[in-house]
Design a protein around this motif. Structure first.
Motif, PDB file in Angstrom:
ATOM      1  N   CYS A   5      28.236  -0.218  36.435  1.00 27.45           N
ATOM      2  CA  CYS A   5      27.980   0.516  35.086  1.00 27.45           C
ATOM      3  C   CYS A   5      27.169   1.844  35.606  1.00 27.45           C
ATOM      4  N   GLY A   6      26.767   2.839  34.813  1.00 22.49           N
ATOM      5  CA  GLY A   6      26.122   4.161  34.826  1.00 22.49           C
ATOM      6  C   GLY A   6      25.745   4.637  33.676  1.00 22.49           C
ATOM      7  N   PHE A   7      24.586   5.508  33.633  1.00 20.79           N
ATOM      8  CA  PHE A   7      24.150   6.278  32.297  1.00 20.79           C
ATOM      9  C   PHE A   7      23.266   7.334  32.820  1.00 20.79           C
ATOM     10  N   THR A  48      39.605  13.259  29.177  1.00 21.07           N
ATOM     11  CA  THR A  48      39.583  14.396  28.141  1.00 21.07           C
ATOM     12  C   THR A  48      38.743  14.405  27.342  1.00 21.07           C
ATOM     13  N   THR A  49      37.492  13.565  27.393  1.00 18.67           N
ATOM     14  CA  THR A  49      36.336  13.775  26.732  1.00 18.67           C
ATOM     15  C   THR A  49      35.415  14.370  27.635  1.00 18.67           C
ATOM     16  N   THR A  50      34.647  15.510  27.180  1.00 18.62           N
ATOM     17  CA  THR A  50      33.786  16.129  28.182  1.00 18.62           C
ATOM     18  C   THR A  50      32.306  15.823  27.858  1.00 18.62           C
ATOM     19  N   ASN A  51      31.803  15.022  26.925  1.00 14.57           N
ATOM     20  CA  ASN A  51      30.497  14.865  26.571  1.00 14.57           C
ATOM     21  C   ASN A  51      30.197  13.287  26.916  1.00 14.57           C
ATOM     22  N   LEU A  52      30.702  12.633  28.008  1.00 11.60           N
ATOM     23  CA  LEU A  52      30.667  11.268  28.399  1.00 11.60           C
ATOM     24  C   LEU A  52      29.167  11.154  29.027  1.00 11.60           C
ATOM     25  N   ILE A  53      28.384  10.250  28.632  1.00 10.93           N
ATOM     26  CA  ILE A  53      26.796   9.976  29.378  1.00 10.93           C
ATOM     27  C   ILE A  53      26.846   8.578  29.800  1.00 10.93           C
ATOM     28  N   ALA A  54      27.711   7.602  29.353  1.00 13.16           N
ATOM     29  CA  ALA A  54      27.420   6.358  30.183  1.00 13.16           C
ATOM     30  C   ALA A  54      28.957   5.693  30.126  1.00 13.16           C
ATOM     31  N   PHE A  55      28.860   4.653  31.174  1.00 12.52           N
ATOM     32  CA  PHE A  55      30.419   3.987  31.240  1.00 12.52           C
ATOM     33  C   PHE A  55      30.021   2.576  31.838  1.00 12.52           C
ATOM     34  N   SER A  56      31.044   1.763  31.781  1.00 15.25           N
ATOM     35  CA  SER A  56      30.744   0.498  32.398  1.00 15.25           C
ATOM     36  C   SER A  56      32.585   0.056  32.751  1.00 15.25           C
ATOM     37  N   PHE A  57      32.672  -0.641  33.802  1.00 14.27           N
ATOM     38  CA  PHE A  57      33.924  -1.141  34.097  1.00 14.27           C
ATOM     39  C   PHE A  57      34.107  -2.252  35.102  1.00 14.27           C
ATOM     40  N   THR A  87      25.083   1.055  39.095  1.00 12.30           N
ATOM     41  CA  THR A  87      24.659  -0.136  39.468  1.00 12.30           C
ATOM     42  C   THR A  87      25.815  -1.156  39.567  1.00 12.30           C
ATOM     43  N   ILE A  88      25.683  -1.904  40.362  1.00 10.77           N
ATOM     44  CA  ILE A  88      26.877  -2.906  40.890  1.00 10.77           C
ATOM     45  C   ILE A  88      26.179  -4.450  40.451  1.00 10.77           C
ATOM     46  N   GLY A  89      26.959  -5.376  39.767  1.00 15.28           N
ATOM     47  CA  GLY A  89      26.442  -6.462  39.375  1.00 15.28           C
ATOM     48  C   GLY A  89      26.805  -7.517  40.476  1.00 15.28           C
ATOM     49  N   GLN A  90      26.287  -8.386  40.457  1.00 19.02           N
ATOM     50  CA  GLN A  90      26.379  -9.518  41.472  1.00 19.02           C
ATOM     51  C   GLN A  90      27.891  -9.902  41.226  1.00 19.02           C
ATOM     52  N   PRO A  91      28.884  -9.957  42.185  1.00 20.64           N
ATOM     53  CA  PRO A  91      30.177 -10.510  41.763  1.00 20.64           C
ATOM     54  C   PRO A  91      30.259 -11.702  41.349  1.00 20.64           C
ATOM     55  N   ASP A  92      31.181 -12.143  40.602  1.00 19.79           N
ATOM     56  CA  ASP A  92      31.733 -13.330  39.944  1.00 19.79           C
ATOM     57  C   ASP A  92      33.143 -13.695  40.245  1.00 19.79           C
ATOM     58  N   ASN A  93      33.623 -14.478  41.031  1.00 21.67           N
ATOM     59  CA  ASN A  93      34.873 -14.762  41.415  1.00 21.67           C
ATOM     60  C   ASN A  93      35.598 -13.418  41.813  1.00 21.67           C
TER      61      ASN A  93
END
Length: 215
Positions: free
Chosen positions: A91-93, A46-55, A79-85
């Protein structure tokens, strides 16, 4: 007065924790054991001014994320970090305005691989945090998805030593496995004849039944 203070505290808590307005998800999907496929991460925003994210994406045992790419909806780094378990941090920017276009649809494409013995499971998307160009945080609720499996073409139930046939040697191979003895070759997916996710005496009996022509 007390009511106004309470409302102010609630507002400050909402600001600190971020506003939950976005929906990020992966649809349930089916994958063949031992194979690779692409799955989409979907975003409704619903927000249109997104510039970065992580999950984070938690995959069930037997599923590996091997690559990721953007779609037409997102123009920025990834980018994708090395998996932990089996937990992957994604992340993106992008400093440009409206780095994420549109309001719904495929956002990122993940390439995933299933192990030969993958038996299905549930994945989870958590800790989704989006940042706007004015540095506000917009959060998304956690979501889950179910992964089912199709038996791989290279699976021959009962062929515990993976030599291409089911015979008495396979019975001894499973016995050795259960006794902790080393086998020259051993296929867990073939040895789990009843496909319950574990290898035990029941699987030995199943192999014997195969040899005797019983179902």
């Amino acid at each position: 007065m007390r009511k106004n203070i309470l409302l102010l505290v609630m507002a400050l808590m909402g600001f600190a924790n971020g506003l939950k307005a976005e929906t990020i998800s992966i649809d349930d999907f089916t994958i063949t054991q031992g194979e690779t496929m692409e799955v989409a991460v979907k975003l409704t925003n619903t927000t249109t001014n997104l510039i970065a994210f992580s999950f984070t994406v938690t995959m069930p045992s037997g599923i590996t994320i091997v690559d990721a790419k953007t779609t037409d909806r997102y123009d920025g780094s990834l980018t994708i970090g090395q998996p932990d378990n089996n937990i992957y941090k994604i992340c993106g920017f992008n400093t440009s305005e409206n780095a994420i276009s549109g309001s719904e649809g495929d956002f990122i494409i993940l390439t995933v691989t299933a192990a030969d013995n993958f038996r299905g499971g549930t994945g989870v998307i958590e800790e989704a945090d989006f940042i706007t160009d004015d540095r506000q945080h917009v959060l998304a609720d956690d979501s889950s998805f179910v992964i089912d499996f199709i038996k791989g073409s290279n699976v021959l139930l009962g062929d515990a030593n993976d030599d291409g046939s089911v015979n008495v040697t396979d019975v001894m191979t499973v016995v050795n496995y259960l006794l902790g003895r080393e086998n020259r070759t051993f296929s867990e997916v073939n040895a789990d004849v009843n496909e319950d996710g574990s290898i035990d005496v029941t699987d030995i009996m199943k192999i014997v039944n195969i040899l005797l022509g019983r179902s």
